[in-house]
Design a protein around this motif. Structure first.
Motif, PDB file in Angstrom:
ATOM      1  N   GLY A   1       0.804  -1.215   0.000  1.00 52.80           N
ATOM      2  CA  GLY A   1       0.000   0.000   0.000  1.00 52.80           C
ATOM      3  C   GLY A   1       0.835   1.262   0.000  1.00 52.80           C
ATOM      4  O   GLY A   1       0.383   2.312   0.467  1.00 52.80           O
ATOM      5  N   TYR A   2       2.052   1.161  -0.554  1.00 44.93           N
ATOM      6  CA  TYR A   2       2.936   2.329  -0.563  1.00 44.93           C
ATOM      7  C   TYR A   2       2.330   3.428  -1.441  1.00 44.93           C
ATOM      8  O   TYR A   2       2.025   3.186  -2.619  1.00 44.93           O
ATOM      9  N   PRO A   3       2.180   4.665  -0.904  1.00 47.64           N
ATOM     10  CA  PRO A   3       1.483   5.722  -1.641  1.00 47.64           C
ATOM     11  C   PRO A   3       2.383   6.646  -2.453  1.00 47.64           C
ATOM     12  O   PRO A   3       1.882   7.482  -3.213  1.00 47.64           O
ATOM     13  N   GLY A   4       3.693   6.516  -2.300  1.00 49.69           N
ATOM     14  CA  GLY A   4       4.601   7.488  -2.899  1.00 49.69           C
ATOM     15  C   GLY A   4       4.993   7.160  -4.331  1.00 49.69           C
ATOM     16  O   GLY A   4       4.693   6.094  -4.873  1.00 49.69           O
ATOM     17  N   SER A   5       5.715   8.094  -4.943  1.00 49.93           N
ATOM     18  CA  SER A   5       6.196   7.946  -6.312  1.00 49.93           C
ATOM     19  C   SER A   5       7.412   7.023  -6.366  1.00 49.93           C
ATOM     20  O   SER A   5       7.983   6.656  -5.323  1.00 49.93           O
ATOM     21  N   LEU A   6       7.812   6.688  -7.583  1.00 55.85           N
ATOM     22  CA  LEU A   6       9.025   5.889  -7.764  1.00 55.85           C
ATOM     23  C   LEU A   6      10.231   6.620  -7.191  1.00 55.85           C
ATOM     24  O   LEU A   6      11.056   6.017  -6.489  1.00 55.85           O
ATOM     25  N   ALA A   7      10.359   7.908  -7.461  1.00 59.83           N
ATOM     26  CA  ALA A   7      11.499   8.679  -6.954  1.00 59.83           C
ATOM     27  C   ALA A   7      11.513   8.703  -5.426  1.00 59.83           C
ATOM     28  O   ALA A   7      12.575   8.602  -4.797  1.00 59.83           O
ATOM     29  N   GLU A   8      10.339   8.818  -4.826  1.00 59.26           N
ATOM     30  CA  GLU A   8      10.267   8.818  -3.361  1.00 59.26           C
ATOM     31  C   GLU A   8      10.640   7.458  -2.792  1.00 59.26           C
ATOM     32  O   GLU A   8      11.311   7.368  -1.755  1.00 59.26           O
ATOM     33  N   LEU A   9      10.237   6.388  -3.472  1.00 56.85           N
ATOM     34  CA  LEU A   9      10.617   5.054  -3.013  1.00 56.85           C
ATOM     35  C   LEU A   9      12.119   4.835  -3.137  1.00 56.85           C
ATOM     36  O   LEU A   9      12.740   4.211  -2.270  1.00 56.85           O
ATOM     37  N   GLN A  10      12.713   5.346  -4.195  1.00 57.38           N
ATOM     38  CA  GLN A  10      14.163   5.214  -4.362  1.00 57.38           C
ATOM     39  C   GLN A  10      14.906   5.873  -3.200  1.00 57.38           C
ATOM     40  O   GLN A  10      15.869   5.312  -2.667  1.00 57.38           O
ATOM     41  N   GLU A  11      14.468   7.054  -2.807  1.00 57.03           N
ATOM     42  CA  GLU A  11      15.113   7.743  -1.676  1.00 57.03           C
ATOM     43  C   GLU A  11      14.944   6.937  -0.402  1.00 57.03           C
ATOM     44  O   GLU A  11      15.888   6.756   0.369  1.00 57.03           O
ATOM     45  N   LEU A  12      13.745   6.423  -0.188  1.00 65.98           N
ATOM     46  CA  LEU A  12      13.473   5.623   1.005  1.00 65.98           C
ATOM     47  C   LEU A  12      14.285   4.326   0.992  1.00 65.98           C
ATOM     48  O   LEU A  12      14.824   3.917   2.019  1.00 65.98           O
ATOM     49  N   TRP A  13      14.393   3.700  -0.176  1.00 66.34           N
ATOM     50  CA  TRP A  13      15.138   2.440  -0.328  1.00 66.34           C
ATOM     51  C   TRP A  13      16.599   2.616   0.111  1.00 66.34           C
ATOM     52  O   TRP A  13      17.198   1.705   0.696  1.00 66.34           O
ATOM     53  N   CYS A  14      17.136   3.783  -0.183  1.00 67.25           N
ATOM     54  CA  CYS A  14      18.546   4.049   0.128  1.00 67.25           C
ATOM     55  C   CYS A  14      18.802   4.275   1.612  1.00 67.25           C
ATOM     56  O   CYS A  14      19.967   4.347   2.036  1.00 67.25           O
ATOM     57  N   ARG A  15      17.747   4.380   2.397  1.00 68.53           N
ATOM     58  CA  ARG A  15      17.942   4.605   3.833  1.00 68.53           C
ATOM     59  C   ARG A  15      18.580   3.418   4.528  1.00 68.53           C
ATOM     60  O   ARG A  15      19.014   3.523   5.675  1.00 68.53           O
ATOM     61  N   ALA A  16      18.647   2.291   3.843  1.00 68.26           N
ATOM     62  CA  ALA A  16      19.333   1.130   4.409  1.00 68.26           C
ATOM     63  C   ALA A  16      20.844   1.272   4.364  1.00 68.26           C
ATOM     64  O   ALA A  16      21.553   0.416   4.906  1.00 68.26           O
ATOM     65  N   PHE A  17      21.330   2.343   3.754  1.00 70.56           N
ATOM     66  CA  PHE A  17      22.773   2.520   3.585  1.00 70.56           C
ATOM     67  C   PHE A  17      23.237   3.864   4.152  1.00 70.56           C
ATOM     68  O   PHE A  17      22.542   4.867   4.038  1.00 70.56           O
ATOM     69  N   GLU A  18      24.425   3.826   4.722  1.00 76.61           N
ATOM     70  CA  GLU A  18      25.045   5.032   5.273  1.00 76.61           C
ATOM     71  C   GLU A  18      26.508   5.047   4.833  1.00 76.61           C
ATOM     72  O   GLU A  18      27.297   4.206   5.270  1.00 76.61           O
ATOM     73  N   PRO A  19      26.896   5.960   3.939  1.00 84.91           N
ATOM     74  CA  PRO A  19      28.271   5.953   3.427  1.00 84.91           C
ATOM     75  C   PRO A  19      29.305   6.038   4.544  1.00 84.91           C
ATOM     76  O   PRO A  19      29.151   6.814   5.496  1.00 84.91           O
ATOM     77  N   ASP A  20      30.349   5.235   4.419  1.00 80.37           N
ATOM     78  CA  ASP A  20      31.480   5.269   5.355  1.00 80.37           C
ATOM     79  C   ASP A  20      32.512   6.221   4.775  1.00 80.37           C
ATOM     80  O   ASP A  20      33.217   5.893   3.813  1.00 80.37           O
ATOM     81  N   LEU A  21      32.599   7.398   5.330  1.00 80.47           N
ATOM     82  CA  LEU A  21      33.458   8.445   4.769  1.00 80.47           C
ATOM     83  C   LEU A  21      34.933   8.058   4.819  1.00 80.47           C
ATOM     84  O   LEU A  21      35.703   8.446   3.939  1.00 80.47           O
ATOM     85  N   GLN A  22      35.323   7.282   5.819  1.00 79.32           N
ATOM     86  CA  GLN A  22      36.719   6.847   5.905  1.00 79.32           C
ATOM     87  C   GLN A  22      37.061   5.896   4.760  1.00 79.32           C
ATOM     88  O   GLN A  22      38.145   5.996   4.170  1.00 79.32           O
ATOM     89  N   VAL A  23      36.149   5.000   4.439  1.00 77.98           N
ATOM     90  CA  VAL A  23      36.381   4.079   3.320  1.00 77.98           C
ATOM     91  C   VAL A  23      36.405   4.847   2.004  1.00 77.98           C
ATOM     92  O   VAL A  23      37.262   4.603   1.140  1.00 77.98           O
ATOM     93  N   LEU A  24      35.498   5.791   1.842  1.00 79.55           N
ATOM     94  CA  LEU A  24      35.483   6.595   0.616  1.00 79.55           C
ATOM     95  C   LEU A  24      36.793   7.360   0.452  1.00 79.55           C
ATOM     96  O   LEU A  24      37.308   7.498  -0.669  1.00 79.55           O
ATOM     97  N   HIS A  25      37.341   7.840   1.547  1.00 82.42           N
ATOM     98  CA  HIS A  25      38.632   8.536   1.487  1.00 82.42           C
ATOM     99  C   HIS A  25      39.740   7.582   1.034  1.00 82.42           C
ATOM    100  O   HIS A  25      40.607   7.964   0.223  1.00 82.42           O
ATOM    101  N   LEU A  26      39.709   6.355   1.524  1.00 78.33           N
ATOM    102  CA  LEU A  26      40.704   5.366   1.095  1.00 78.33           C
ATOM    103  C   LEU A  26      40.578   5.088  -0.403  1.00 78.33           C
ATOM    104  O   LEU A  26      41.580   4.953  -1.107  1.00 78.33           O
ATOM    105  N   ILE A  27      39.345   5.001  -0.883  1.00 71.55           N
ATOM    106  CA  ILE A  27      39.122   4.736  -2.306  1.00 71.55           C
ATOM    107  C   ILE A  27      39.675   5.882  -3.148  1.00 71.55           C
ATOM    108  O   ILE A  27      40.270   5.652  -4.216  1.00 71.55           O
ATOM    109  N   ASP A  28      39.522   7.110  -2.681  1.00 75.34           N
ATOM    110  CA  ASP A  28      40.088   8.255  -3.398  1.00 75.34           C
ATOM    111  C   ASP A  28      41.594   8.093  -3.582  1.00 75.34           C
ATOM    112  O   ASP A  28      42.145   8.465  -4.630  1.00 75.34           O
TER     113      ASP A  28
END
Length: 203
Positions: free
Chosen positions: A65-92
């Motif tokens: 019964g999700y009422p939102g748009s595809l774009a809104e679901l995409q944003e919500l879907w990403c809430r399962a992830f939190e970027p690790d800034l230290q790892v991103l720095h290593l990748i740089d």
């Protein structure tokens, strides 16, 4: 060529946050959402690429019964992830080496990641998701298809993942692999790689 897992390595994986947000949006409990998406096998189906992002949106609307748009679901879907800034720095610091994400995930997240987390998507030469390959780790097809996609041989690649089974599967194919525990351990392991083959875990 270095392949990085997404959830548990490049990003902290916090699935409860997605379940809670979906539950709030659909006026359901997080456990009800989990039953519909995970217990039913839908998430596994989507990780194998058997539905498009639009089809996932329709299913979530119909089943939850999700009422939102595809774009809104995409944003919500990403809430399962939190970027690790230290790892991103290593990748740089790995440039000019090529890097790619190699993740067990669905078309909805694949489409959303560059928009919701540009700081993640922009750091990689390619986003290689299981939904593109029709298989999930530790299936060897994931690794062979990722190598083919990037045009490199096993001996030219390094794989970083937080799950022992995935690391072992990659090693059986001749891919040097590191098991991730934290950014400090990864940094030390990458330094060790520059001095010789690495077979130890990162923490």
């Amino acid at each position: 060529m270095i392949f990085f897992d997404l959830g548990g390595v490049v990003c902290r994986f916090l699935p409860q946050q997605r379940l809670d947000a979906l539950g709030t949006a659909c006026d359901l409990s997080a456990d009800q959402v989990k039953d519909v998406l995970y217990t039913s096998g839908l998430i596994e189906r989507w990780d194998l690429g058997r539905d498009s992002a639009a089809a996932i949106h329709r299913t979530v609307a119909d089943r939850l019964g999700y009422p939102g748009s595809l774009a809104e679901l995409q944003e919500l879907w990403c809430r399962a992830f939190e970027p690790d800034l230290q790892v991103l720095h290593l990748i740089d610091g790995l440039r000019p080496l090529r890097t790619a994400l190699l993740s067990d995930n669905d078309p909805l997240l694949l489409a959303a990641l560059p928009q919701v987390f540009p700081e993640v998507g922009s750091r990689f030469d390619s986003l290689l998701f299981s939904c593109r390959f029709g298989a999930t780790k530790p299936d060897p097809r994931v690794f062979t298809r990722a190598l083919d996609a990037m045009g490199c041989a096993p001996a030219e690649a390094l794989f970083v993942d937080d799950k022992a089974a995935n690391v072992a599967a990659a090693r059986r194919l001749g891919i040097a692999s590191l098991r991730f525990s934290d950014a400090a351990g990864l940094s030390a392991a990458l330094d060790g790689l520059r001095r010789g083959p690495a077979t130890a875990e990162t923490g």
